[in-house]
Scaffold this motif. Structure first.
Motif, PDB file in Angstrom:
ATOM      1  N   THR A 202       0.819  -1.165  -0.048  1.00 16.91           N
ATOM      2  CA  THR A 202       0.002  -0.132   0.107  1.00 16.91           C
ATOM      3  C   THR A 202       0.860   1.202   0.094  1.00 16.91           C
ATOM      4  O   THR A 202       0.466   2.190  -0.974  1.00 16.91           O
ATOM      5  N   HIS A 203       1.921   1.114   0.818  1.00 20.42           N
ATOM      6  CA  HIS A 203       3.043   2.300   0.900  1.00 20.42           C
ATOM      7  C   HIS A 203       3.536   2.550  -0.561  1.00 20.42           C
ATOM      8  O   HIS A 203       3.649   3.666  -0.961  1.00 20.42           O
ATOM      9  N   GLU A 204       4.174   1.331  -0.911  1.00 27.23           N
ATOM     10  CA  GLU A 204       4.760   1.335  -2.349  1.00 27.23           C
ATOM     11  C   GLU A 204       3.796   2.068  -3.490  1.00 27.23           C
ATOM     12  O   GLU A 204       4.412   2.821  -4.292  1.00 27.23           O
ATOM     13  N   GLY A 206       1.672   3.976  -3.119  1.00 26.55           N
ATOM     14  CA  GLY A 206       1.535   5.478  -3.117  1.00 26.55           C
ATOM     15  C   GLY A 206       2.855   6.183  -3.821  1.00 26.55           C
ATOM     16  O   GLY A 206       2.582   7.314  -4.417  1.00 26.55           O
ATOM     17  N   HIS A 207       3.948   5.459  -3.501  1.00 27.04           N
ATOM     18  CA  HIS A 207       5.107   6.053  -4.610  1.00 27.04           C
ATOM     19  C   HIS A 207       4.676   5.892  -5.827  1.00 27.04           C
ATOM     20  O   HIS A 207       5.093   6.832  -6.867  1.00 27.04           O
ATOM     21  N   MET A 208       4.108   4.775  -6.580  1.00 22.43           N
ATOM     22  CA  MET A 208       3.792   4.412  -7.823  1.00 22.43           C
ATOM     23  C   MET A 208       2.847   5.824  -8.477  1.00 22.43           C
ATOM     24  O   MET A 208       3.279   6.109  -9.679  1.00 22.43           O
ATOM     25  N   ASP A 212       5.448  11.330  -2.496  1.00 26.62           N
ATOM     26  CA  ASP A 212       6.734  11.012  -1.528  1.00 26.62           C
ATOM     27  C   ASP A 212       6.480  10.841  -0.019  1.00 26.62           C
ATOM     28  O   ASP A 212       5.559  10.759   0.400  1.00 26.62           O
ATOM     29  N   HIS A 213       7.841  10.439   0.652  1.00 29.16           N
ATOM     30  CA  HIS A 213       7.624  10.288   2.177  1.00 29.16           C
ATOM     31  C   HIS A 213       7.122  11.629   2.749  1.00 29.16           C
ATOM     32  O   HIS A 213       7.413  12.699   2.235  1.00 29.16           O
ATOM     33  N   VAL A 214       6.190  11.310   3.772  1.00 27.33           N
ATOM     34  CA  VAL A 214       6.227  12.494   4.987  1.00 27.33           C
ATOM     35  C   VAL A 214       6.735  12.131   6.158  1.00 27.33           C
ATOM     36  O   VAL A 214       6.872  11.106   6.524  1.00 27.33           O
ATOM     37  N   ALA A 286      13.682   6.566  -7.237  1.00 31.66           N
ATOM     38  CA  ALA A 286      13.533   5.168  -6.416  1.00 31.66           C
ATOM     39  C   ALA A 286      13.411   5.902  -4.927  1.00 31.66           C
ATOM     40  O   ALA A 286      13.959   6.480  -4.409  1.00 31.66           O
ATOM     41  N   LEU A 287      12.167   5.365  -4.518  1.00 29.52           N
ATOM     42  CA  LEU A 287      12.179   5.762  -3.313  1.00 29.52           C
ATOM     43  C   LEU A 287      11.588   4.343  -2.370  1.00 29.52           C
ATOM     44  O   LEU A 287      11.236   3.312  -2.869  1.00 29.52           O
ATOM     45  N   GLN A 288      12.114   4.239  -0.807  1.00 29.64           N
ATOM     46  CA  GLN A 288      12.350   2.902  -0.334  1.00 29.64           C
ATOM     47  C   GLN A 288      11.489   3.248   1.188  1.00 29.64           C
ATOM     48  O   GLN A 288      11.502   4.214   1.575  1.00 29.64           O
ATOM     49  N   LEU A 289      11.036   1.931   1.478  1.00 27.78           N
ATOM     50  CA  LEU A 289      10.514   2.028   2.846  1.00 27.78           C
ATOM     51  C   LEU A 289      11.686   1.178   3.599  1.00 27.78           C
ATOM     52  O   LEU A 289      12.086   0.270   3.312  1.00 27.78           O
ATOM     53  N   VAL A 290      12.010   1.841   4.499  1.00 28.30           N
ATOM     54  CA  VAL A 290      13.023   1.354   5.428  1.00 28.30           C
ATOM     55  C   VAL A 290      12.685   0.560   6.676  1.00 28.30           C
ATOM     56  O   VAL A 290      11.651   1.117   7.433  1.00 28.30           O
TER      57      VAL A 290
HETATM   58 ZN   LIG Z   1       8.775   4.630   0.582  1.00 31.90          ZN
END
Ligand SMILES: [Zn+2]
Length: 304
Positions: A202-204, A206-208, A212-214, A286-290
């Motif tokens: 669901t988070h990724e 959002g990037h698609m 961006d991150h908040v 490229a955006l990542q979830l850590v």
């Molecule tokens: Zn992310």
């Protein structure tokens, strides 16, 4: 015209809590910002047939479909955006040019474990597709790579990779699909909640779709996820308002600021004469979830 590709790595926002933040990138001239946005209203996604080998039965495919369904349910209320499940494909690749658009892949091996040092893929970041391996950071749970026009910000392709490969310390993220009980750190099994696939997807997604991150930790677009996090399964009101505001029903996507509006007017005026078909006029973001757990683990190992 020089059509060099532009690669940008965006860091998590450290600004005050915001309801949502659109993904911005530098234009090909380098002096203006673009919002990375879809111009079409139908996004067809395709899951790699291999799925996640450590997730029981086919639960991972369903979990990802559920994440898209959450976005579709949001879209039904305010937008004509459609998320369409395409057929599963074998050997899906990340990036435009692979022929596979909007794919979801579980990377089960880390590139450091499977790629020979002399392989030329080491020099051009192509090892991930060539060897079907994870070539990003150990602490990253999942990563979305979007390819867009550096002239307009329009997205051509957006792909999600899950990091199921072994990290340098021998551990790896276990991707699960059940909602309870939460796993204890270091005791993850498929029968408790470790790194939830639907939460991550669901988070990724959002990037698609261009967000961006908040810094707000309760947001779907918060940059980190602790072990057993399920909060991101539900799209928060801030992110929902961003999506509805960006892709209003029956209207073109909304540019993110005056500069972008100006840019789109200039682009529209020049469409007939510019017509750059150069493959290189693309950027990748490229955006990542850590994983918070992975970050803590890494800090501990550094302290030793
Ligand atoms: Zn992310």
């Amino acid at each position: 015209m020089r059509c060099a590709g532009l690669a940008l790595g965006l860091l998590a926002s450290t600004a005050l809590a915001q309801p949502y933040l659109r993904t911005r990138a530098l234009s090909n001239t380098g002096n203006s910002e673009l919002c990375v946005t879809w111009s079409v209203r139908q996004l067809t996604y395709r899951q790699d047939t291999a799925g996640s080998s450590r997730t029981p039965v086919e639960a991972e495919f369903t979990a990802i479909d559920n994440a898209f369904a959450a976005w579709q349910a949001l879209a039904r209320g305010c937008s004509d955006f459609e998320f369409v499940r395409g057929p599963r494909i074998a050997d899906a690749g990340v990036g435009k040019g692979t022929g596979d658009d909007n794919v979801i892949i579980f990377r089960e091996e880390n590139c450091r474990d499977v790629v020979p040092l002399a392989d030329p893929c080491q020099t051009d970041s192509s090892c991930g597709n060539k060897h079907r391996c994870w070539e990003h950071g150990d602490a990253t749970i999942a990563l979305t790579t979007s390819t867009y026009s550096t002239r307009t910000g329009v997205v051509f392709d957006s792909d999600i990779e899950f990091n199921a490969g072994k990290s340098a310390d021998g551990t790896r993220f276990l991707f699960t699909t059940i909602s309870s009980p939460p796993c204890s750190e270091g005791m993850e099994t498929p029968f408790c909640t470790a790194y939830d696939i639907q939460n991550t997807a669901t988070h990724e997604i959002g990037h698609m779709v261009g967000f961006d991150h908040v810094s707000e930790p309760s947001s779907t677009m918060a940059p980190t996820a602790p072990l057993a996090d399920l909060q991101k399964r539900v799209i928060d009101p801030g992110t929902a308002s961003g999506f509805c505001g960006t892709y209003p029903r029956g209207k073109p996507p909304v540019p993110c600021d005056e500069l972008a509006q100006l840019k789109s007017r200039i682009t529209a005026r020049n469409t007939g004469t510019l017509g750059c078909t150069c493959e290189g006029a693309r950027g990748a973001v490229a955006l990542q979830l850590v994983g918070l757990w992975a970050l803590r683990r890494r800090r501990r190992s550094q302290a030793r």
